[in-house]
Design an enzyme around this catalytic site. Structure first.
Site, PDB file in Angstrom:
ATOM      1  N   GLU A 111      70.781  17.569  81.388  1.00 44.91           N
ATOM      2  CA  GLU A 111      69.599  17.916  80.594  1.00 44.91           C
ATOM      3  C   GLU A 111      69.152  19.332  80.939  1.00 44.91           C
ATOM      4  OE1 GLU A 111      67.856  17.858  78.177  1.00 44.91           O
ATOM      5  OE2 GLU A 111      66.142  16.487  78.234  1.00 44.91           O
ATOM      6  N   ASP A 112      68.502  19.985  79.991  1.00 44.89           N
ATOM      7  CA  ASP A 112      68.081  21.367  80.225  1.00 44.89           C
ATOM      8  C   ASP A 112      66.913  21.462  81.189  1.00 44.89           C
ATOM      9  OD1 ASP A 112      66.274  20.246  78.416  1.00 44.89           O
ATOM     10  OD2 ASP A 112      66.509  21.787  76.882  1.00 44.89           O
ATOM     11  N   ASP A 167      60.189  18.174  82.340  1.00 41.77           N
ATOM     12  CA  ASP A 167      58.840  18.709  82.226  1.00 41.77           C
ATOM     13  C   ASP A 167      57.871  17.555  82.540  1.00 41.77           C
ATOM     14  OD1 ASP A 167      56.840  20.527  81.451  1.00 41.77           O
ATOM     15  OD2 ASP A 167      57.024  20.055  79.335  1.00 41.77           O
ATOM     16  N   PHE A 200      56.415  28.494  79.671  1.00 49.61           N
ATOM     17  CA  PHE A 200      57.357  28.083  78.643  1.00 49.61           C
ATOM     18  C   PHE A 200      58.560  29.025  78.664  1.00 49.61           C
ATOM     19  CE2 PHE A 200      59.207  27.370  74.517  1.00 49.61           C
ATOM     20  CZ  PHE A 200      59.169  25.993  74.457  1.00 49.61           C
ATOM     21  N   ARG A 249      68.184  30.390  71.881  1.00 50.75           N
ATOM     22  CA  ARG A 249      69.154  29.553  72.601  1.00 50.75           C
ATOM     23  C   ARG A 249      70.353  30.376  73.081  1.00 50.75           C
ATOM     24  NH1 ARG A 249      67.749  24.149  71.792  1.00 50.75           N
ATOM     25  NH2 ARG A 249      66.892  23.612  69.755  1.00 50.75           N
TER      26      ARG A 249
END
Ligand code: IMP
Ligand code: MG
Length: 181
Positions: free
Chosen positions: A103-104, A107, A156, A169
């Site tokens: 997963e990136d 959060d 962010f 991206r």
């Protein structure tokens, strides 16, 4: 600069391409060591994890396969409401396999905890999680992540697969928007 023809502003570098490369190599070696010579099945979460997966899998020795899953969380913009929905399922069964979710970013943890629950129900032999990024200050649910690339402050971030409104991206580094939170 005036009018609507302002040039694009590139995000500031938070984590450089070089640092990412070194860390992804370390994670790949750790994952391999933890699994011995056994086949490892990487399950990447679209779309954010595609670049991390591509680099991670190239750094892994021994037998390794991959599959893709996609989820969307209800709610828009930069915060999720906590309701997660499966939008693309895996092609193959996980039964009896040693699975690592790729997963990136973790959060609030809501997306990962949902994914871990539905994938565990498919009876893999083992289930672990690798996240390139971790924002610990934002956590809402306690979720176990065995492999973390970098823990970052609550900003962010974009690039290296991560987007803002589907943009950025393609950046080779992790960046923050200038002046952005
Ligand atoms: P969680 O369910 O709140 O842990 O959210 C995880 C998902 O939100 C990630 O898979 C990302 O797609 C997205 N996300 C969270 N923080 C960021 C960020 O800083 N930049 C880009 N996407 C993010
Ligand atoms: Mg994601």
């Amino acid at each position: 600069m005036s009018g609507s023809t302002r040039p694009d502003v590139l995000p500031d570098v938070m984590i450089s391409q070089e640092r990412i490369k070194v860390r992804v190599g370390e994670l790949a070696r750790t994952i391999r060591q933890d699994h011995g010579g056994a086949p490892v099945h990487l399950v990447a979460v679209l779309k954010g994890a595609f670049m991390f997966l591509a680099d991670l899998i190239r750094e892994m020795d021994g037998p390794v396969t991959c599959d893709f899953i996609a989820v969307s969380s209800y709610g828009s913009g930069t915060s999720s409401s906590g309701e997660v929905r499966l939008t693309k399922d895996l092609d193959r069964s996980l039964e009896g396999r040693d699975v690592v979710i790729v997963e990136d970013i973790v959060d609030t943890g809501l997306t990962l905890s949902y994914l871990q629950d539905i994938l565990r129900a498919r009876e893999p032999r083992s289930l672990k999680t690798a996240c390139l990024l971790n924002k610990p200050s934002r956590r809402k649910v306690d979720v176990k992540v065995e492999y973390i690339g970098f823990s970052i402050e609550d900003k962010f971030v974009v690039g290296y697969g991560l987007d803002f409104d589907e943009r950025y991206r393609n950046l080779s580094y992790i960046g923050v928007m200038p002046g952005g939170a």
